[in-house]
Design a protein around this motif. Structure first.
Motif, short mmCIF file in Angstrom:
data_model
loop_
_atom_site.label_atom_id
_atom_site.label_comp_id
_atom_site.label_asym_id
_atom_site.label_seq_id
_atom_site.Cartn_x
_atom_site.Cartn_y
_atom_site.Cartn_z
N PRO A 152 0.83 -1.21 0.00
CA PRO A 152 0.00 0.00 0.00
C PRO A 152 0.86 1.25 0.00
O PRO A 152 1.94 1.28 0.60
CB PRO A 152 -0.78 -0.11 1.31
CG PRO A 152 -0.70 -1.54 1.72
CD PRO A 152 0.60 -2.04 1.20
N VAL A 153 0.38 2.29 -0.67
CA VAL A 153 1.09 3.57 -0.66
C VAL A 153 1.22 4.08 0.77
O VAL A 153 2.25 4.65 1.16
CB VAL A 153 0.36 4.61 -1.54
CG1 VAL A 153 0.86 6.02 -1.27
CG2 VAL A 153 0.55 4.27 -3.01
N LYS A 154 0.18 3.86 1.57
CA LYS A 154 0.24 4.23 2.98
C LYS A 154 -0.05 2.98 3.82
O LYS A 154 -0.98 2.25 3.55
CB LYS A 154 -0.79 5.32 3.30
CG LYS A 154 -0.50 6.64 2.60
CD LYS A 154 -1.52 7.70 2.98
CE LYS A 154 -1.21 9.02 2.28
NZ LYS A 154 -2.20 10.07 2.62
N GLY A 173 -9.50 -1.49 -4.90
CA GLY A 173 -10.58 -0.71 -4.30
C GLY A 173 -10.21 0.76 -4.22
O GLY A 173 -9.76 1.36 -5.20
N ASP A 174 -10.38 1.34 -3.03
CA ASP A 174 -10.04 2.75 -2.84
C ASP A 174 -8.57 2.94 -2.45
O ASP A 174 -8.11 4.08 -2.31
CB ASP A 174 -10.92 3.37 -1.75
CG ASP A 174 -12.39 3.42 -2.16
OD1 ASP A 174 -12.64 3.51 -3.38
OD2 ASP A 174 -13.26 3.34 -1.28
N ASN A 175 -7.85 1.84 -2.27
CA ASN A 175 -6.46 1.93 -1.84
C ASN A 175 -5.52 2.16 -3.02
O ASN A 175 -5.81 1.75 -4.14
CB ASN A 175 -6.04 0.65 -1.12
CG ASN A 175 -6.84 0.40 0.14
OD1 ASN A 175 -7.11 1.33 0.89
ND2 ASN A 175 -7.23 -0.84 0.37
N GLU A 176 -4.41 2.83 -2.75
CA GLU A 176 -3.36 3.01 -3.74
C GLU A 176 -2.20 2.09 -3.38
O GLU A 176 -1.92 1.86 -2.20
CB GLU A 176 -2.88 4.46 -3.75
CG GLU A 176 -3.90 5.46 -4.22
CD GLU A 176 -3.32 6.86 -4.28
OE1 GLU A 176 -2.47 7.12 -5.15
OE2 GLU A 176 -3.69 7.68 -3.41
N PHE A 177 -1.51 1.60 -4.41
CA PHE A 177 -0.40 0.68 -4.20
C PHE A 177 0.85 1.14 -4.95
O PHE A 177 0.76 1.86 -5.94
CB PHE A 177 -0.77 -0.73 -4.65
CG PHE A 177 -1.65 -1.47 -3.69
CD1 PHE A 177 -1.12 -2.43 -2.84
CD2 PHE A 177 -3.01 -1.21 -3.64
CE1 PHE A 177 -1.94 -3.11 -1.95
CE2 PHE A 177 -3.84 -1.89 -2.76
CZ PHE A 177 -3.29 -2.85 -1.92
#
Length: 393
Positions: A152-154, A173-177
């Motif tokens: 994950p980005v965060k 989903g709503d997550n950034e990677f």
């Protein structure tokens, strides 16, 4: 008396240190272990009880929930110290002014932004931003000689970090990677104190993940051993003094580059190519209690004093300290154990799900071999107890 709020996933260790200082202490946390000090102004999300499951941390934890139940505390206190699980970015600009520590951490917590900031100055794994899994595989296809990991980005603690392979099944989903070059080697970290005018490394440590205990391709945080010596590094290295010096210089340069204050950590991978910078943790770290035991100092006091402009002197290490988080090998109901080196202890009768954090082992000794043997023996005893108290799924 000034009022100080500790807020995060688990405030137990910081509470023990805070209660030795001259503040009126407030605490909000997700976990409440049986050894967490009980104080007047305290809120806990997970109320453990006999026969009730503690659930799956990743599914249930949300930093917004902690902030919501802390609203009156946030308004009332003079100072706030966010611990792991709560970011300064989660607070309003008005409330952020109360934080003792870093208030602007966007360029650090966003792993891709962090990579772009340091790639021309420090050795770091090749990193790409991936919008979806198809783009991740396209990037992988264009670099056939590189093994990548998807993370994950965060995020922190090694959760949701996976090797990219054909069998991977991840919905963004709503997550950034990010897609990051997988660098094999020895995991290390530094703990650094800094004020606006001074930066000083407290200690370097051997950082431990599931990978170090036979669970291949799992990067979840397990613990630390400190200080870093030719014994505690547990790897074949030629010159531990040079490694420690390079860690010190690199960590202090990074802390200065990002203008960080208080106690901060830097994570690395060491291999034959050198020391790879992985990430900065812009807050009090998991080594908190280890540093206190090894150096005989109050790390919360050290953090606060650094934030207020004074970096305290660090005594010489008095011993080795080893911290190991035990993740439950099975779904089990907790029963008391007669052990003197376990912490974050569940409430009697509460249910811990398989692979969830069960408790933490922390011990110290001047003899590294004796220390390692004792912690590993305790780990075996805890795992055997968990299996004896196993529940049907």
């Amino acid at each position: 008396m000034e009022k100080l709020l500790l807020i995060g996933i688990d405030t137990r260790s910081m509470l023990n240190s805070a209660l030795k200082l001259d503040y009126d202490i407030y605490s909000t946390s997700y976990f409440s272990t049986s050894d967490t000090p009980a104080i007047k102004n305290q809120k806990i999300i997970l109320q453990e009880s006999d026969g009730e499951s503690c659930g799956i941390f990743e599914d249930n934890f949300n930093s917004k929930s902690i902030l919501e139940i802390s609203r009156d505390y946030i308004d009332e206190v003079d100072y706030i110290i966010p611990i792991s699980g709560v970011s300064p970015s989660d607070f309003s600009k008005k409330d952020r002014k109360k934080i003792l520590g870093n208030q602007d951490v966007g360029d650090i917590e966003d792993k891709f932004r962090f990579y772009k900031k340091i790639r021309n100055e420090f050795l770091t794994p090749m990193t790409f931003h991936a919008c979806d899994i198809d783009e991740a595989f396209e990037i992988d296809k264009n670099h056939p000689d590189i093994q990548f990991i998807l993370k994950p980005v965060k995020g922190s603690g090694g959760y949701d970090v996976n090797l990219l392979n054909n069998g991977i099944d991840i919905e963004f989903g709503d997550n950034e990677f990010i897609l990051q070059e997988y660098v094999s080697g020895t995991s290390l970290s530094s703990s650094v104190l800094s004020s606006e005018n001074e930066t000083k490394t407290v200690t370097n440590t051997r950082l431990l993940t599931m990978n170090d205990f036979g669970d291949e391709n799992s990067f979840i945080y397990v613990g630390n051993i400190l200080p870093l010596t030719d014994k505690s590094i547990m790897s074949d290295v030629e010159d531990i003094n040079n490694i420690n010096e390079e860690l010190k210089d690199t960590s202090e340069s990074l802390i200065d580059k990002f203008n960080l204050i208080g106690s901060n950590g830097v994570d690395y991978i060491l291999n034959e190519n050198g020391l790879y910078v992985i990430e900065i943790n812009p807050r009090l770290q998991g080594t908190f209690e280890c540093a206190e035991k090894t150096f005989g100092i109050n790390m919360l006091e050290a953090h606060i004093r650094a934030c207020q402009g004074e970096v305290m002197e660090i005594p010489k290490a008095q011993c080795y300290t080893y911290k190991k988080i035990v993740y439950s090998p099975t779904r089990m109901k907790y029963r008391p154990m007669d052990l003197d080196n376990i912490y974050d202890i569940p409430h009697i009768g509460s249910i811990t799900e398989k692979d969830e954090p069960l408790l933490t082992i922390i011990d110290s000794d001047v003899d590294f071999e004796k220390l390692y043997e004792k912690v590993e023996l305790t780990s075996e005893i805890v795992n055997k107890s968990a299996k004896r108290n196993r529940l049907d799924a």
